[in-house]
Write an enzyme that holds these catalytic residues in place. Sequence first.
Site, PDB file in Angstrom:
ATOM      1  N   ASP A 101      -9.837  -2.167  -9.535  1.00  0.00           N
ATOM      2  CA  ASP A 101     -11.531  -1.793 -10.445  1.00  0.00           C
ATOM      3  C   ASP A 101     -11.919  -2.116  -9.996  1.00  0.00           C
ATOM      4  O   ASP A 101     -12.781  -3.317  -9.129  1.00  0.00           O
ATOM      5  CB  ASP A 101     -11.301  -2.323 -11.920  1.00  0.00           C
ATOM      6  CG  ASP A 101      -9.551  -1.440 -12.228  1.00  0.00           C
ATOM      7  OD1 ASP A 101      -9.251  -0.844 -11.964  1.00  0.00           O
ATOM      8  OD2 ASP A 101      -9.224  -2.463 -12.768  1.00  0.00           O
TER       9      ASP A 101
HETATM   10  N1  URA Z   1      -4.333  -4.361 -12.060  1.00  0.00           N
HETATM   11  C1  URA Z   1      -5.804  -3.432 -12.796  1.00  0.00           C
HETATM   12  O1  URA Z   1      -5.983  -3.532 -13.782  1.00  0.00           O
HETATM   13  N2  URA Z   1      -7.156  -3.633 -12.146  1.00  0.00           N
HETATM   14  C2  URA Z   1      -7.295  -4.074 -10.773  1.00  0.00           C
HETATM   15  O2  URA Z   1      -7.888  -4.240 -10.602  1.00  0.00           O
HETATM   16  C3  URA Z   1      -5.499  -4.271  -9.970  1.00  0.00           C
HETATM   17  C4  URA Z   1      -4.618  -4.433 -10.421  1.00  0.00           C
END
Ligand code: URA
Length: 236
Positions: A101
């Site tokens: 993310d």
């Molecule tokens: N899980 C998440 O919620 N976000 C990420 O960036 C990676 C794994």
Amino acid sequence: MRLDKYLTEMGIGSRSEVKQGIRKGFARVNGETAVRPEFKVDEKDRVTWKGTPVDFVAYEYIMLNKPAGVVSATEDKRDRTVLDLVKDARRKDLFPVGRLDKDTEGLLLLTNDGKLAHRLLSPKHHVAKVYYARVQGVMTEADVQRFKEGFAVDDELTALPAELEILSVCEGDTCEIRLKIFEGKFHQVKRMVQAAGKEVLYLKRLSMGPLVLDAALAPGEYRSLTEKEQEALYAE
Ligand code: URA
């Protein structure tokens, strides 16, 4: 392969710029000027461009400590991408293996090796990913047990068994955890934590299969994988 393809793949310029340059005599192969873009070369040939050697690199593997605020994409209209951070890549066709993310930090592999990426991301392979998180709320032994068994996170996601470790005595109402998962669905960690009634405040990926984030890399820094790291990924 064709000389113009070789030089374009090594980032000399666009295909048409390279073709023009070759016709102008900028390229030499084994000391001889080569003026035909379709001239055939391979990795053993010594190729120069305006006198500077251009070695061929078929595959490139870069470990990035992704900082928050950049997106895991090759291009984006609004945001900076993880590829914007890598200034001196040899290959111009790198892409991130999977996504973190925008606000997540940590280990991200960049490569142009599609076969390896496919294997690492395939849901069938269950490659382990380890995350460190700071969460709002108190994680308990009951959460550890629930995560260990796997559970229905929401309407769309049933999490496979995962290993949750509570790292510190939870202070006030925040906890530090380490979570090992064997899949990588959209917002997986945040959704699992949310289903346990807590909220992720900070998330960082520490490892992916055998590849461990180099502690010497500050957010935004990167380095090439060692031979050993590449071999370990292939053996995964
Ligand atoms: N899980 C998440 O919620 N976000 C990420 O960036 C990676 C794994």
